[in-house]
Design an enzyme around this catalytic site. Structure first.
Site, PDB file in Angstrom:
ATOM      1  N   ASN A  19       1.383 -16.923 -23.975  1.00 35.86           N
ATOM      2  CA  ASN A  19       0.895 -15.540 -23.959  1.00 35.86           C
ATOM      3  C   ASN A  19       0.397 -15.244 -22.544  1.00 35.86           C
ATOM      4  OD1 ASN A  19      -0.354 -13.101 -24.306  1.00 35.86           O
ATOM      5  ND2 ASN A  19      -1.945 -13.847 -25.721  1.00 35.86           N
ATOM      6  N   HIS A  43      -4.601 -10.401 -32.088  1.00 34.37           N
ATOM      7  CA  HIS A  43      -5.241 -11.257 -31.078  1.00 34.37           C
ATOM      8  C   HIS A  43      -6.710 -10.862 -30.945  1.00 34.37           C
ATOM      9  CE1 HIS A  43      -6.185 -13.272 -27.341  1.00 34.37           C
ATOM     10  NE2 HIS A  43      -5.116 -14.026 -27.560  1.00 34.37           N
ATOM     11  N   GLU A  47      -6.996 -19.206 -33.407  1.00 34.60           N
ATOM     12  CA  GLU A  47      -7.565 -19.186 -32.061  1.00 34.60           C
ATOM     13  C   GLU A  47      -9.071 -18.927 -32.154  1.00 34.60           C
ATOM     14  OE1 GLU A  47      -4.344 -18.197 -28.917  1.00 34.60           O
ATOM     15  OE2 GLU A  47      -5.209 -16.321 -29.608  1.00 34.60           O
TER      16      GLU A  47
HETATM   17  P1  13P Z   1      -6.318 -19.637 -23.183  1.00 28.59           P
HETATM   18  O1  13P Z   1      -5.265 -20.675 -23.370  1.00 28.59           O
HETATM   19  O2  13P Z   1      -6.357 -19.054 -21.803  1.00 28.59           O
HETATM   20  O3  13P Z   1      -7.656 -20.115 -23.664  1.00 28.59           O
HETATM   21  O4  13P Z   1      -5.917 -18.389 -24.120  1.00 28.59           O
HETATM   22  C1  13P Z   1      -5.591 -18.625 -25.434  1.00 28.59           C
HETATM   23  C2  13P Z   1      -5.045 -17.368 -26.008  1.00 28.59           C
HETATM   24  O5  13P Z   1      -5.760 -16.395 -26.182  1.00 28.59           O
HETATM   25  C3  13P Z   1      -3.613 -17.321 -26.315  1.00 28.59           C
HETATM   26  O6  13P Z   1      -3.283 -16.201 -27.073  1.00 28.59           O
END
Ligand code: 13P
Length: 256
Positions: free
Chosen positions: A12, A98, A170
Site C-alpha cells: 500500500n 483502512h 491492521e
Molecule cells: P506501515 O507498514 O507503514 O506500518 O503501514 C501499514 C499499513 O497501513 C498498510 O495498509
C-alpha cells in the site's frame, strides 16, 4: 487458511511517490521478482493505476489494487471514484476500511459496508481492513472492536461472494509506528477473525478467506509473522516504498 501454499504480499503506497519514482519502483519489482506461490498486489495512488495496469498485465503473480472507492457506480460525487471505473481500467482489488480513512475521514463501519457491496457488484476483490486502537487494546477490548467491525462489514454479505474477499488485520497502534504486533498477538487476532467468519459463513468457507497482517511489516519481521498458521500474508505500507525491502518480504513469503 486459504490455500496452504499461497501467500499474499500487498504493498500500500498510500499518498507517496511522484510518477517517476513510482515507475522506478515498479520496474525494480517487476525486473527482480519471480513469484511461484505468492500473489503480489500493488496499491499505488489513483493517477498511477493506468500505467501500472499496463506494466503488470504481463507479469505473472502481480495484481493491481486501488486504495479506495465510492459506494455508488456514478453520479454527482466530486472527487470520488467508482469501483466500476477501476474495474474497467484493469484494477483487480480495492482496499476498503483502512484505518486512515476511518480516522481521518470519519468512515463508519456502515459506510464501509456499502462500499464493499458496490465493489463486489463491480467485480473487484476487496481487501477489508480492520483493527483496534491502542486505547482498545489497553482496555482489553481489541477482540470486541474487531468483532464489531467485521460483523458490521459482513452483515449482509452474500456467502457466494466470499472468494472476492481478503481481510487485513491492521492494529492502528502498529501502523507507521515501527511497533509490530508480535506473531502471537497477530495470529490470535487472525484466529478470532476466522472464528467470526466461521460463525457467519461456516467453517469451510472461513478457511478460504486470506487474512493478512499489516502494521510496520519489514523484511526483518516478515519471516516470523508469515510463518504463523493463521497469517496468510502481509499488507505493507512504508516498506513497500523501498524496492529492496519489499522484494525481501516477498522472497520470505516464497520461501515458506
Ligand atoms: P506501515 O507498514 O507503514 O506500518 O503501514 C501499514 C499499513 O497501513 C498498510 O495498509
Amino acid at each position: 487458511m486459504f490455500e496452504s501454499a499461497e501467500k499474499i504480499i500487498a504493498g500500500n503506497w498510500k499518498m507517496n511517490l511522484l510518477p517517476g519514482e513510482g515507475l522506478l519502483l515498479v520496474n525494480e519489482l517487476v525486473n527482480n521478482l519471480e513469484v511461484q506461490k505468492t500473489k503480489v498486489i500493488l496499491a499505488p495512488p489513483f493517477p498511477y493505476l493506468s500505467e501500472l495496469s499496463k506494466k503488470l498485465k504481463s507479469k505473472p503473480g502481480f495484481y493491481l489494487a486501488a486504495q479506495n472507492c465510492h459506494h455508488k457506480s456514478s453520479g454527482a460525487f466530486t472527487g470520488e471514484v467508482a469501483p466500476q471505473m477501476l474495474k474497467a481500467m484493469g484494477v483487480e482489488y480495492v482496499i476498503l476500511g483502512h484505518s486512515e480513512q476511518r480516522s481521518l475521514f470519519g468512515e463508519s463501519d456502515e459506510w464501509i459496508a456499502k462500499k464493499i457491496q458496490n465493489a463486489l457488484i463491480a467485480g473487484l476483490n476487496v481487501i477489508y481492513c480492520c483493527g483496534e486502537t491502542l486505547d482498545d487494546r489497553d482496555a482489553g477490548k481489541q477482540f470486541d472492536r474487531v468483532r464489531s467491525q467485521v460483523q458490521t462489514a459482513f452483515n449482509k454479505f452474500p456467502s457466494d461472494r466470499l472468494d472476492q474477499v481478503v481481510i487485513a488485520y491492521e492494529p492502528v497502534w502498529a501502523i507507521g509506528t515501527g511497533k509490530t504486533a508480535s506473531p502471537e498477538q497477530a495470529n490470535e487476532m487472525h484466529a478470532h477473525i476466522r472464528d467470526l467468519l466461521a460463525a457467519q459463513f461456516g467453517k469451510n468457507a472461513a478457511q478460504t478467506v486470506p487474512i493478512l497482517y499489516g502494521g510496520s511489516v519489514k523484511s526483518g519481521n516478515a519471516p516470523d509473522l508469515l510463518s504463523c498458521p493463521d497469517i496468510d500474508g502481509a499488507l505493507v505500507g512504508g516498506a513497500s516504498l523501498v524496492a529492496d525491502e519489499f522484494i525481501e518480504i516477498v522472497r520470505s513469503a516464497e520461501k515458506l
